[in-house]
Structures are given as C-alpha cells and as structure tokens.
Design an enzyme around this catalytic site. Structure first.
Site, PDB file in Angstrom:
ATOM      1  N   ASN A 158       5.236   9.447  -3.677  1.00  0.00           N
ATOM      2  CA  ASN A 158       4.352  10.277  -4.602  1.00  0.00           C
ATOM      3  C   ASN A 158       3.299   9.588  -5.133  1.00  0.00           C
ATOM      4  O   ASN A 158       2.211  10.165  -5.235  1.00  0.00           O
ATOM      5  CB  ASN A 158       5.593  10.055  -6.158  1.00  0.00           C
ATOM      6  CG  ASN A 158       6.583  11.170  -5.722  1.00  0.00           C
ATOM      7  OD1 ASN A 158       6.548  12.379  -5.901  1.00  0.00           O
ATOM      8  ND2 ASN A 158       7.986  10.480  -5.738  1.00  0.00           N
ATOM      9  N   ASP A 178       3.349   4.527   6.521  1.00  0.00           N
ATOM     10  CA  ASP A 178       4.674   4.410   5.790  1.00  0.00           C
ATOM     11  C   ASP A 178       5.786   4.160   6.976  1.00  0.00           C
ATOM     12  O   ASP A 178       6.181   5.013   7.936  1.00  0.00           O
ATOM     13  CB  ASP A 178       4.877   5.909   5.180  1.00  0.00           C
ATOM     14  CG  ASP A 178       5.967   5.503   4.208  1.00  0.00           C
ATOM     15  OD1 ASP A 178       7.004   5.100   4.461  1.00  0.00           O
ATOM     16  OD2 ASP A 178       5.960   6.041   2.807  1.00  0.00           O
ATOM     17  N   ARG A 237       4.112  -3.341  -6.935  1.00  0.00           N
ATOM     18  CA  ARG A 237       4.855  -4.535  -7.549  1.00  0.00           C
ATOM     19  C   ARG A 237       4.004  -6.021  -7.470  1.00  0.00           C
ATOM     20  O   ARG A 237       3.661  -5.774  -6.494  1.00  0.00           O
ATOM     21  CB  ARG A 237       6.194  -4.469  -7.092  1.00  0.00           C
ATOM     22  CG  ARG A 237       7.140  -3.503  -7.448  1.00  0.00           C
ATOM     23  CD  ARG A 237       7.461  -3.647  -9.016  1.00  0.00           C
ATOM     24  NE  ARG A 237       8.502  -2.699  -9.464  1.00  0.00           N
ATOM     25  CZ  ARG A 237       8.096  -1.264  -9.989  1.00  0.00           C
ATOM     26  NH1 ARG A 237       6.852  -1.137 -10.227  1.00  0.00           N
ATOM     27  NH2 ARG A 237       8.956  -0.541 -10.223  1.00  0.00           N
ATOM     28  N   ASP A 261      -3.182  -4.484 -11.198  1.00  0.00           N
ATOM     29  CA  ASP A 261      -2.284  -4.138 -12.337  1.00  0.00           C
ATOM     30  C   ASP A 261      -1.105  -4.693 -12.585  1.00  0.00           C
ATOM     31  O   ASP A 261      -0.519  -4.721 -13.627  1.00  0.00           O
ATOM     32  CB  ASP A 261      -1.930  -2.654 -12.420  1.00  0.00           C
ATOM     33  CG  ASP A 261      -1.435  -2.028 -13.553  1.00  0.00           C
ATOM     34  OD1 ASP A 261      -1.905  -2.056 -14.540  1.00  0.00           O
ATOM     35  OD2 ASP A 261      -0.393  -1.327 -13.224  1.00  0.00           O
ATOM     36  N   GLU A 266       4.524 -11.695 -14.371  1.00  0.00           N
ATOM     37  CA  GLU A 266       3.820 -11.116 -15.468  1.00  0.00           C
ATOM     38  C   GLU A 266       4.318 -11.834 -16.879  1.00  0.00           C
ATOM     39  O   GLU A 266       3.576 -11.226 -17.937  1.00  0.00           O
ATOM     40  CB  GLU A 266       4.213  -9.577 -15.435  1.00  0.00           C
ATOM     41  CG  GLU A 266       3.625  -8.965 -14.433  1.00  0.00           C
ATOM     42  CD  GLU A 266       4.090  -7.587 -13.882  1.00  0.00           C
ATOM     43  OE1 GLU A 266       4.710  -6.928 -14.752  1.00  0.00           O
ATOM     44  OE2 GLU A 266       3.291  -6.957 -13.142  1.00  0.00           O
ATOM     45  N   HIS A 293      -0.032  -3.998 -16.203  1.00  0.00           N
ATOM     46  CA  HIS A 293       0.837  -3.272 -15.741  1.00  0.00           C
ATOM     47  C   HIS A 293       1.013  -1.788 -16.590  1.00  0.00           C
ATOM     48  O   HIS A 293       2.134  -1.374 -17.137  1.00  0.00           O
ATOM     49  CB  HIS A 293       2.503  -3.852 -15.510  1.00  0.00           C
ATOM     50  CG  HIS A 293       3.421  -3.464 -14.679  1.00  0.00           C
ATOM     51  ND1 HIS A 293       4.383  -4.115 -14.119  1.00  0.00           N
ATOM     52  CD2 HIS A 293       3.531  -2.010 -14.177  1.00  0.00           C
ATOM     53  CE1 HIS A 293       5.263  -3.297 -13.386  1.00  0.00           C
ATOM     54  NE2 HIS A 293       4.594  -2.112 -13.419  1.00  0.00           N
TER      55      HIS A 293
END
Length: 318
Positions: A158, A178, A237, A261, A266, A293
């Site tokens: 997606n 992929d 991730r 991000d 984290e 994030h």
C-alpha cells in the site's frame, strides 16, 4: 454508577487512543465499543475473555501472555500499518483473526516522504533558519531536483505503491523490489531486482514491515552496495536501518542525506550509550531530517483508518 457489562457476542475492547469517530461506526454495525485508552496490561489480561474483538494502535504488544484468557476473542485489529506488535501465530492458533488498516494511511505516508525529500534536497530547513537569523545565502543553498532521479522502492504494498505514484508525478524513474510479489509492474514503477536498484538508484525508500528478514536490513554491507551516492527515506520501521551504518555513510558521502521518520529506538530517554552517541552525531548533521513517527499521522488518515477497520470487521463476519 455501575456499568452494564456488554455481551461478549458484540463487545469490542479498544485499548489505545483512537479517533472517536470509531465508536459510532462500531455501533452502526452492531458492536458495543468499550473505549479504554488508559487501560493497563494486567487489566486487559483479566477482562479480555469478555470481548469478541480488540482494537489496538501502537501502545499494546499482543503476545501469548496477553491472550491467555481470550477464550471468546474472534478478532484483533490494528489501527495502523504493520502487525509486528501482534503474535500472529498464537492469535491464529486460538482462532483469532488478525488484521491491520494498512490502506488507511498510505496517502499520508507518501506525501510525508515527498515533503521530507523536498525539504532535504532543497535545504529548506537550513535556509529557513538562516533567513530568520538575518542571513541571505543563495549559492550555499542551491538545491537538487527530484525530477529525473531514479528511485528504488523496497516493498510494493500500500505505502510503496502510493509513494511510487507521487514520485512518478515528479518525473522520477521508479524501480520497485518486493520479495513476495511477482509481475507487479504498473504505470508508476517497474518490477526490479535488488541488484538493479543497487546499480541505478539515486534515492531509496523503505516500505516493508519489521520481520526477521528486514531487521537491520540496511546495514553497512547493504549501503555500500549502491553504485551511486544516495538519499535514503525511512518511514516504515526504525529497526530496518542500522543508524551506525547510516552515520558512517553520511560521513563518507555514500549517503547524501537521510529522511528519518522512524528510529531504531524511539524512546529517546532510554537510549543506550552507543545509541545516544550515534543519535547526537546525526542531530548535528545538516544532511538529516527527522520527524517523530508521524508519516501516517494526518487528520484525514486518523479517520480513514477507522473506516478501513470497520470495513474489515464487516467483511470477516458477513
């Protein structure tokens, strides 16, 4: 005042903060939403047997211990992308359906990555800071165009496919890899091998879940395999990119810049001494842009994720 305990045939326990539009959406399809975003782990364990469904976001890790009393649970939905917080083997062994709202934040993630790349490659954060200090440095802030660059996208689900659409509109050539898909070339990206991406990419963007295969995928060997000096974007991730290797690449010039991000750890107040040293060096670099994030965290995606969860619940039980 005592509350009426709902029937486990229709009750859904919501254990993380969600957009409150979720509550009437559940009621509309015949479910009783029990919204408890502040609930503690032990309480979840104690009461989970009373519910047909559970919805989580990012706070709650669903493992064998959490599910030990989930005798009536039929589904677990995650309001976001990725299922790495959920022990799927244990859940499915108990007959519990597991799903995420991966489609809900794909537009947000794609736009966020574009924004970070534009800011980085055009020195926007640096230039803004300088102008605020009364400095008018034009040549020093000459940027690079996204147009014409070759972008390698790792993971064409997606978020990967939505990002490809946006980058294709900028005139980029998109090479997508992929491991679990074949014959997926479309009007935006060309199915490619990892070697082709190593040979040709100018920009690399990660769109894969965190698994044993992707953990620390972007290590020193991986990053040094690129023929060109590259920009990196990671909004998937944090554990996928080894920050020590990234820092080394920035220092040698192999990495021209990074949009992060997500981070390996984290919880910034719980960094190890090694992690803290690496992070502090990255903070000093004007070749790195951070965000906390939030790539998929728009006002629109907050509601859209709920809509996706409802659609999946209906699809499973209708």
């Amino acid at each position: 005042m005592d509350t009426i305990k709902p029937s486990n045939q229709s009750s859904v326990l919501i254990v993380d903060e969600m957009h409150l539009s979720l509550l009437p959406m559940l009621e509309k399809i015949g479910y009783f939403p029990d919204y408890r975003p502040e609930i503690k782990r032990q309480e979840i364990i104690d009461i989970l047997g009373d519910y047909k469904g559970m919805l989580i976001r990012s706070k709650t890790k669903v493992d064998e211990g959490l599910l030990k009393n989930a005798s009536n649970l039929k589904f677990i939905g995650r309001a976001g992308a990725g299922l790495d917080l959920i022990d799927k083997v244990t859940a499915e062994g108990k007959g519990i359906r597991v799903f995420a709202a991966n489609e809900g934040n794909r537009v947000a993630v794609a736009e966020h990555i574009i924004g970070m790349l534009l800011a980085l490659m055009n020195n926007l954060l640096i230039a803004d800071h300088q102008v605020r200090e009364g400095k008018w440095l034009r040549e020093e802030n000459r940027g690079y165009e996204i147009f014409g660059k070759t972008v390698g996208i790792i993971g064409y689900g997606n978020n990967g496919s939505e990002t490809a659409k946006r980058l294709a509109a900028f005139g980029c050539k998109i090479l997508a890899y992929d491991k679990y898909k074949v014959e997926f070339s479309d009007g935006y990206a060309t199915e490619s091998t990892m070697q082709e991406i190593f040979d040709k990419a100018d920009i690399l963007s990660f769109h894969v879940p965190l698994t044993n295969e992707t953990y620390q995928l972007a290590n020193r060997e991986f990053l040094n395999s690129f023929a060109n000096n590259i920009y990196i974007a990671n909004a998937s991730r944090g554990e996928i990119v080894v920050l020590d290797a990234l820092l080394e690449g920035l220092n040698t010039g192999k990495i021209r810049g990074a949009c992060l991000d997500v981070l390996e750890n984290e919880k910034l107040n719980q960094l190890t001494s090694v992690q803290k040293d690496t992070f502090e060096q990255l903070l000093k670099s004007d070749k790195v842009i951070f965000s906390p994030h939030v790539a998929g965290w728009t006002h629109e995606s907050y509601i859209r994720i709920n809509e996706i969860l409802i659609d999946k619940i209906q699809a499973i039980f209708n």
